[in-house]
Scaffold this motif. Sequence first.
Motif, PDB file in Angstrom:
ATOM      1  N   ASP A  66       0.798  -1.225   0.000  1.00 24.68           N
ATOM      2  CA  ASP A  66       0.000   0.000   0.000  1.00 24.68           C
ATOM      3  C   ASP A  66       0.831   1.276   0.000  1.00 24.68           C
ATOM      4  O   ASP A  66       0.280   2.368  -0.088  1.00 24.68           O
ATOM      5  CB  ASP A  66      -0.929   0.019   1.224  1.00 24.68           C
ATOM      6  CG  ASP A  66      -1.968  -1.088   1.172  1.00 24.68           C
ATOM      7  OD1 ASP A  66      -2.235  -1.585   0.066  1.00 24.68           O
ATOM      8  OD2 ASP A  66      -2.505  -1.463   2.233  1.00 24.68           O
ATOM      9  N   GLY A  72      -1.325   0.768   7.748  1.00 26.01           N
ATOM     10  CA  GLY A  72      -1.021  -0.606   8.124  1.00 26.01           C
ATOM     11  C   GLY A  72       0.454  -0.825   8.378  1.00 26.01           C
ATOM     12  O   GLY A  72       0.844  -1.476   9.356  1.00 26.01           O
ATOM     13  N   LYS A 156      -4.303  -3.355   3.421  1.00 21.82           N
ATOM     14  CA  LYS A 156      -5.672  -2.880   3.651  1.00 21.82           C
ATOM     15  C   LYS A 156      -6.609  -3.609   2.696  1.00 21.82           C
ATOM     16  O   LYS A 156      -6.868  -3.176   1.583  1.00 21.82           O
ATOM     17  CB  LYS A 156      -5.755  -1.367   3.436  1.00 21.82           C
ATOM     18  CG  LYS A 156      -7.103  -0.754   3.784  1.00 21.82           C
ATOM     19  CD  LYS A 156      -7.070   0.749   3.589  1.00 21.82           C
ATOM     20  CE  LYS A 156      -8.396   1.393   3.960  1.00 21.82           C
ATOM     21  NZ  LYS A 156      -8.364   2.870   3.790  1.00 21.82           N
ATOM     22  N   TRP A 190     -10.419  -5.547   5.411  1.00 26.56           N
ATOM     23  CA  TRP A 190     -11.010  -4.218   5.537  1.00 26.56           C
ATOM     24  C   TRP A 190     -12.341  -4.161   4.794  1.00 26.56           C
ATOM     25  O   TRP A 190     -12.447  -4.607   3.651  1.00 26.56           O
ATOM     26  CB  TRP A 190     -10.061  -3.174   4.963  1.00 26.56           C
ATOM     27  CG  TRP A 190     -10.529  -1.760   5.088  1.00 26.56           C
ATOM     28  CD1 TRP A 190     -11.369  -1.091   4.254  1.00 26.56           C
ATOM     29  CD2 TRP A 190     -10.180  -0.837   6.124  1.00 26.56           C
ATOM     30  NE1 TRP A 190     -11.566   0.190   4.695  1.00 26.56           N
ATOM     31  CE2 TRP A 190     -10.847   0.376   5.841  1.00 26.56           C
ATOM     32  CE3 TRP A 190      -9.372  -0.921   7.253  1.00 26.56           C
ATOM     33  CZ2 TRP A 190     -10.715   1.499   6.649  1.00 26.56           C
ATOM     34  CZ3 TRP A 190      -9.244   0.201   8.061  1.00 26.56           C
ATOM     35  CH2 TRP A 190      -9.910   1.390   7.761  1.00 26.56           C
ATOM     36  N   SER A 195     -14.893  -0.927   8.876  1.00 25.73           N
ATOM     37  CA  SER A 195     -13.555  -0.956   9.469  1.00 25.73           C
ATOM     38  C   SER A 195     -13.102   0.441   9.878  1.00 25.73           C
ATOM     39  O   SER A 195     -13.559   1.447   9.328  1.00 25.73           O
ATOM     40  CB  SER A 195     -12.555  -1.554   8.477  1.00 25.73           C
ATOM     41  OG  SER A 195     -12.887  -2.888   8.160  1.00 25.73           O
ATOM     42  N   GLU A 197      -9.435   2.802  11.384  1.00 26.32           N
ATOM     43  CA  GLU A 197      -7.975   2.822  11.413  1.00 26.32           C
ATOM     44  C   GLU A 197      -7.432   2.098  12.644  1.00 26.32           C
ATOM     45  O   GLU A 197      -6.371   1.475  12.595  1.00 26.32           O
ATOM     46  CB  GLU A 197      -7.467   4.273  11.405  1.00 26.32           C
ATOM     47  CG  GLU A 197      -7.799   5.054  10.139  1.00 26.32           C
ATOM     48  CD  GLU A 197      -7.005   4.586   8.938  1.00 26.32           C
ATOM     49  OE1 GLU A 197      -5.882   4.082   9.130  1.00 26.32           O
ATOM     50  OE2 GLU A 197      -7.509   4.714   7.806  1.00 26.32           O
ATOM     51  N   PHE A 200      -6.107  -1.622  12.641  1.00 27.07           N
ATOM     52  CA  PHE A 200      -4.738  -2.016  12.310  1.00 27.07           C
ATOM     53  C   PHE A 200      -3.934  -2.292  13.585  1.00 27.07           C
ATOM     54  O   PHE A 200      -3.149  -3.242  13.637  1.00 27.07           O
ATOM     55  CB  PHE A 200      -4.050  -0.934  11.479  1.00 27.07           C
ATOM     56  CG  PHE A 200      -4.495  -0.888  10.045  1.00 27.07           C
ATOM     57  CD1 PHE A 200      -4.189  -1.927   9.176  1.00 27.07           C
ATOM     58  CD2 PHE A 200      -5.214   0.190   9.560  1.00 27.07           C
ATOM     59  CE1 PHE A 200      -4.593  -1.890   7.850  1.00 27.07           C
ATOM     60  CE2 PHE A 200      -5.623   0.231   8.237  1.00 27.07           C
ATOM     61  CZ  PHE A 200      -5.315  -0.806   7.379  1.00 27.07           C
TER      62      PHE A 200
END
Length: 383
Positions: A66, A72, A156, A190, A195, A197, A200
């Motif tokens: 990502d 993440g 993600k 996700w 979901s 943050e 994570f």
Amino acid sequence: MTTSVKKGCLPPGLVSNLQDVLASRKAGSNGEEQSKSEESEGPSSSVEANSEIDSSKPVVLVTNGDGIEAPGLTVLVEGLVRDGRFNVHVCAPQLDKSVSGHSVTLGETLAVSTAEIHGATAYEVSGTPADCVSLALSGALFSWSKPSLVISGINKGSSCGQHIFYSGAVAGAREALICGVPSLSISLNWKKDESRESDFKDAVDVCLPLIHAAIRDIEKDVFPRNCSLNIEVPTSPSTNKGFKITRCSLWRCVPSWQAVSSNRHPAGHFMSKQQSLGIQLAQLSRDASAAGAARRLQTQRKSVEIESVAVAGRPDVQRETVKKFFRLEFLEKEQEATDEELDFRALENGFVAVTPLCLPLHVESEMHGAASEWLAAAITGDE
């Protein structure tokens, strides 16, 4: 040599910027000889600064698909650093390469820059996850020769089923496996509008015991060989039902290609952080002049070609270039498979799915036999 700028022709901000560039060039010329003498001593064998590494701690290399600024990766690295048991190093793509698969950059120069991640030695690379891992393990970037473990993630989105072939995160772990280094790829299932943050961080807490066990068994030489472990964390990590060993399924999202009116791909940064506005505009001016000259030359060539065709008595045929634009999206679909041992099914049921992924070096005997029969028939021409 002096350079004057007529202030009435350019914006004041641009004039000031150009003057700063000229001043910096003049100042930089004083250190040119010193720079050349340093270069003559030869490049160092490693780009990494001579930072001290605690030899009592195993080296863990972290990458992802990502991009280096993805939450993440940030949360994973922070968790590993806070744990205090590892020398944490990061080599990750500069931009989002989450669906780059196992592509590598060949014959082109990659830019590598230091990145600020507290407690870790980090670099961002203008390449793919496979590029990052290959470079990191080459010995050209870091001072160590081989890490104890490579961790790719946290991605993600799920990398279950056939998505292992698209996933940049899985490719990073697979590249480590190719290079003979144990590896884990981690993804969070996700889901939009569900979901958060903070999930994570919960995913890191779930995976840390598994990472500790992997390092322990690698040091004891009892970690599973010839495979990488793909770890899929459920949407709600804190309420997971435990770890479950699974098999890779044939699950995949449905690819949907949509025709669009124009290229909606987001443009990159127009201005480089390292270059001044004056230099950028000068470069654009040169590019525009070169492009204009090329167009004029092309027009002249077309005119000559049309005239020669007319002289030869052939009809003047002009071909029109048709350009179309399409956009790919993946659509979710319900899966009918009920085998609880498959990765996506275990994930949907709330388990942390752990799937061993091997390099395709061995072909099952049944598949080998079928291919052998087909080849024999194809060669002899039997129908």
